[in-house]
Design an enzyme around this catalytic site. Structure first.
Site: not given
Length: 283
Positions: A54, A98, A121
């Site tokens: 990412k 994460q 997200d």
């Protein structure tokens, strides 16, 4: 019949090229580039790989990445405090925590602490609710990427029979909402579903997100169907596979995603797209 490959890696590369131009324009217009804060708690090897991927993707398109690597012993209170700081930080447009988190930290509480306007997200209940209400805001990245892959087929999704295998809040449920929004007739299959094969055999679109290698047998796929395989698993020999028996499914499907190189690159790509969207919404 031999299926056409839905190449997520190639599509993501094209989209990232466009995003690079967009971030340059944003920096010129808004005085700064979009910013994404990435929080990693612990040293899970897979999570470290995902986070590094990412970061590289951010660098490629001109998004500023703010990294926060915390030890596995980090308390819930400390993590919530960091998120509160990032919520207030004017240079941070998106916040990504994460997953998975260490067992002593409730992921739902952490997700709900993120400002929905920075939830790139797309996991926050507010953003899932917006999608359910047919007013999508920041969308869950993997389902969003799947929808972008479906666009590549050129097929009209209205009235199509779609089966989503898996009912998680991260993929299955928002995927069903995305397909419903696109006008498809949607069935969600899960661990209590009876006769999974029968549901798949009538489907025009199959999205496999159960997290079980080879769960979907190739012979179940209807001729001419579109198959989106979200699963990714490592075999004992080191090779990767998905939830679908690819070789047999590819003989029957019209379109199919490979594993790897299908959905995975699009998930990261849609994270970047959400970050740009969140940035623009602030100006």
């Amino acid at each position: 019949m031999t299926a056409k490959i839905l190449d997520g890696k190639a599509l993501a590369q094209r989209l990232r090229t466009d995003m690079r131009a967009q971030t340059s324009q944003m920096q010129a217009s808004h005085g700064r580039a979009p910013g994404l804060a990435v929080i990693l708690v612990g040293e899970d090897p897979a999570s470290q790989i995902y986070v590094n991927n990412k970061k590289r993707a951010c660098e490629e398109v001109g998004i500023i990445s703010f990294s926060h690597a915390l030890p596995a012993s980090t308390s819930k209170e400390h993590l919530l405090g960091l998120i509160a700081e990032l919520n207030r930080d004017a240079h941070v447009d998106g916040i990504l925590v994460q997953l998975p988190l260490p067992d002593h930290i409730d992921p739902e509480q952490i997700i709900e602490a993120i400002d929905p306007a920075k939830d790139v997200d797309g996991f926050h209940p507010y953003n899932l609710g917006c999608l359910s209400a047919r007013k999508p805001a920041l969308r869950s990245c993997t389902p969003y990427g799947c929808m972008r892959l479906l666009e590549e087929t050129g097929e009209d999704l209205h009235g199509k029979e779609a089966v989503v295998i898996g009912a998680s809040n991260i993929v299955g449920r928002p995927m069903a909402l995305e397909l419903l929004l696109a006008g498809s007739t949607v069935t969600i299959a899960h661990r209590f579903t009876r006769d999974l094969a029968a549901h798949i055999q009538r489907a025009d679109i199959v999205v496999a997100a159960a997290g079980k290698p080879g769960l979907v047998k190739g012979e179940w796929i209807r001729k001419g169907a579109i198959v989106i395989d979200v699963g990714i698993h490592r075999r004992e020999d080191g090779s990767l596979c998905g939830d679908v028996e690819f070789d047999e499914a590819a003989k029957r499907a019209a379109w199919i995603t490979p594993v790897p190189g299908g959905v995975g690159p699009m998930t990261i790509c849609m994270l970047l797209a959400n970050t740009l969207q969140a940035h623009n919404a602030r100006f």
